[in-house]
Write a protein that holds these residues in place. Structure first.
Motif, short mmCIF file in Angstrom:
data_model
loop_
_atom_site.label_atom_id
_atom_site.label_comp_id
_atom_site.label_asym_id
_atom_site.label_seq_id
_atom_site.Cartn_x
_atom_site.Cartn_y
_atom_site.Cartn_z
N GLY A 174 -0.61 11.23 -15.88
CA GLY A 174 -0.90 12.37 -15.34
C GLY A 174 -1.29 12.53 -13.82
N VAL A 175 -2.44 13.40 -13.62
CA VAL A 175 -2.70 13.44 -12.07
C VAL A 175 -3.18 12.39 -11.34
CG1 VAL A 175 -2.75 16.14 -12.29
CG2 VAL A 175 -4.75 14.70 -12.59
N GLY A 176 -3.66 11.62 -12.18
CA GLY A 176 -4.51 10.33 -11.44
C GLY A 176 -3.29 9.28 -11.06
N ARG A 177 -2.10 9.25 -11.57
CA ARG A 177 -1.24 8.18 -11.33
C ARG A 177 -0.86 7.88 -10.02
NH1 ARG A 177 -0.63 3.82 -14.12
NH2 ARG A 177 0.07 2.85 -12.12
N ARG A 178 -0.82 8.94 -9.15
CA ARG A 178 -0.27 8.70 -7.79
C ARG A 178 -1.07 8.01 -7.13
NH1 ARG A 178 -1.98 12.50 -4.10
NH2 ARG A 178 -3.04 14.29 -4.74
N PHE A 179 -2.43 7.99 -7.17
CA PHE A 179 -3.43 7.45 -6.49
C PHE A 179 -3.46 5.93 -6.87
CE2 PHE A 179 -5.12 11.69 -6.85
CZ PHE A 179 -5.15 12.27 -5.60
N LEU A 180 -2.99 5.73 -7.75
CA LEU A 180 -2.83 4.25 -8.16
C LEU A 180 -1.52 3.66 -7.70
CD1 LEU A 180 -4.28 4.17 -11.95
CD2 LEU A 180 -5.40 3.84 -10.06
N ASP A 181 -0.54 4.28 -7.72
CA ASP A 181 0.90 4.18 -7.24
C ASP A 181 1.16 4.30 -5.75
OD1 ASP A 181 1.37 3.40 -9.83
OD2 ASP A 181 2.76 5.20 -10.19
N ARG A 182 0.04 4.74 -5.08
CA ARG A 182 0.13 5.15 -3.71
C ARG A 182 1.40 6.03 -3.17
NH1 ARG A 182 -3.75 2.69 -1.01
NH2 ARG A 182 -4.74 0.82 -2.21
N THR A 183 1.78 7.07 -4.39
CA THR A 183 2.80 7.70 -3.80
C THR A 183 2.32 9.04 -3.41
OG1 THR A 183 3.20 8.15 -6.34
CG2 THR A 183 4.50 6.75 -5.44
N GLN A 184 3.10 10.25 -3.47
CA GLN A 184 2.74 11.58 -3.05
C GLN A 184 2.49 12.40 -3.77
OE1 GLN A 184 2.04 11.62 0.35
NE2 GLN A 184 2.41 9.61 0.26
N PRO A 185 2.10 13.65 -3.65
CA PRO A 185 2.30 14.74 -4.35
C PRO A 185 3.40 15.69 -3.98
CG PRO A 185 0.42 15.05 -2.66
CD PRO A 185 0.94 13.81 -2.67
N SER A 186 3.36 16.88 -4.68
CA SER A 186 4.68 17.79 -4.47
C SER A 186 4.32 18.11 -3.01
CB SER A 186 4.53 19.07 -5.28
OG SER A 186 3.50 19.84 -5.06
#
Length: 388
Positions: free
Chosen positions: A172-184
């Motif tokens: 969900g919305v927390g995943r990118r902070f763990l993967d260090r990827t970007q939002p839309s």
């Protein structure tokens, strides 16, 4: 301009946490925007401070007017880049729903109170408002917004909080902070539009309040060149009666150039990265929406000026300290007597469980307050009047 391939298409949304049939006349992102506008948290923004406290003047920005300005800037830029305007508007209107009374001072005070209980961060609280705290629908708590809107609301998130979000909502919305990827791109744009808006309106409010002057701003190149351009085009604005129009015209020119800079810089970054979908944008290791290097450097100088001359001005500082006192003493009072909280919060606090401790329930209650309600509650509970 038609929707670009790298934009978020509402027909391809990752959906809502609770499935709902589509609306017959609105896209999912339009529906999100409308739910936000009709929410209790959105209405409260009109009485939540930006820099100046709500009682200090009727014309200073509030969280509501700030959110509207962010939405306007965001939509203008989104239209030129082929992004999803309704999604940008929804994110912009919701991004401050979790802000405390008394601006950043209130947030700092509540974070200090919650230090031993997971802390407090207004971006995470904004997500909490739309996911859990709004009580409007019989089938679910919160507003049940689309993933893409929730992704944009959560601009920042510390790792422990991201891990908790991921455990509750895998992928969900927390995943990118763990993967260090970007939002839309729409989320990236709202983040930058937020910065553009508050820099401009803090100059406006700061000068009109008398706490900073146009003469002081001559040291800030990002503003002063537009002041000089306005005077060159309209020499009469140098007269005392023209100063208000001079300020407005300089800010208008500054905003326009910032918007054009973002459009040009982002278009170049998109051409270089050539993402073919919104998910391709998310997979990148850097954001694509941004200022040019030169404008970014000037924006940093402006931020430092505002921090030194406005945010740390003795008058603003004194009001901020008073706001911190109100929040800290409210937190202590509700911890001691949770039954004093209204709207079901008192009953929930008395029946608190380890998964949702009393401290978090109290923080939710205080964060939802307007400046004036917090002030009245503080005087009722303590017998002290902090603000004249």
């Amino acid at each position: 301009m038609p929707l670009a391939a790298y934009a978020c298409d509402p027909r391809q949304s990752r959906g809502r946490r609770f499935a709902e049939p589509p609306a017959p006349t609105r896209s999912d992102f339009q529906r999100d925007r409308d739910r936000i506008v009709h929410s209790t948290g959105f209405r409260r923004l009109v009485y939540k401070t930006q820099v100046f406290l709500n009682h200090e003047g009727d014309l200073f920005r509030t969280r509501l007017t700030h959110s509207l300005e962010v939405a306007q800037l965001g939509r203008s830029i989104a239209r030129s880049l082929g992004l999803e305007e309704d999604l940008v508007e929804a994110i912009a209107l919701a991004h401050d729903l979790g802000h405390t009374p008394f601006g950043h001072a209130g947030q700092d005070a509540l974070h200090a109170c919650m230090q031993a209980h997971g802390g407090f961060e207004h971006n995470l609280q904004s997500l909490r408002v739309v996911d859990a705290l709004e009580e409007r629908y019989p089938d679910f708590d919160g507003l049940n917004l689309c993933f893409e809107t929730r992704e944009g609301i959560l601009k920042h998130c510390a790792r422990p909080a991201a891990e908790a979000l991921e455990a509750a909502e895998p992928g969900g919305v927390g995943r990118r902070f763990l993967d260090r990827t970007q939002p839309s791109l729409e989320a990236q744009l709202c983040n930058l539009a937020d910065e553009i808006a508050y820099n401009a309106h803090d100059i406006d409010d700061g000068v009109r309040s008398g706490l900073i002057t146009l003469e002081q701003l001559e040291e800030v190149s990002l503003f002063d060149r537009y002041r000089r351009a306005a005077l060159q085009r309209h020499p009469a604005l140098a007269e005392p009666q023209g100063r208000r129009r001079l300020l407005a015209e300089a800010i208008r020119l500054m905003l326009s150039d910032q918007v054009y800079d973002v459009i040009a810089t982002t278009a170049a970054a998109l051409a270089e990265a050539a993402p073919r979908s919104a998910d391709a944008v998310r997979a990148l290791d850097r954001p694509l929406v941004g200022f040019s290097r030169e404008l970014r450097a000037e924006a940093v100088v402006l931020k430092r000026f505002l921090f030194r001359n406005l945010y740390r001005h003795p008058q603003v500082w004194a009001m901020a300290q008073a706001g911190k006192q109100v929040v800290a003493e409210l937190f202590a009072a509700y911890q001691e007597a949770p039954g004093e909280m209204r709207g079901g919060y008192g009953a929930r606090a008395l029946a608190a469980q380890p998964a949702m401790p009393r401290q978090r329930i109290v923080a939710d209650y205080i964060a939802g307050m307007t400046d004036r309600f917090a002030t009245r509650e503080h005087e009722r509970l303590t017998g002290h009047r902090v603000f004249g």
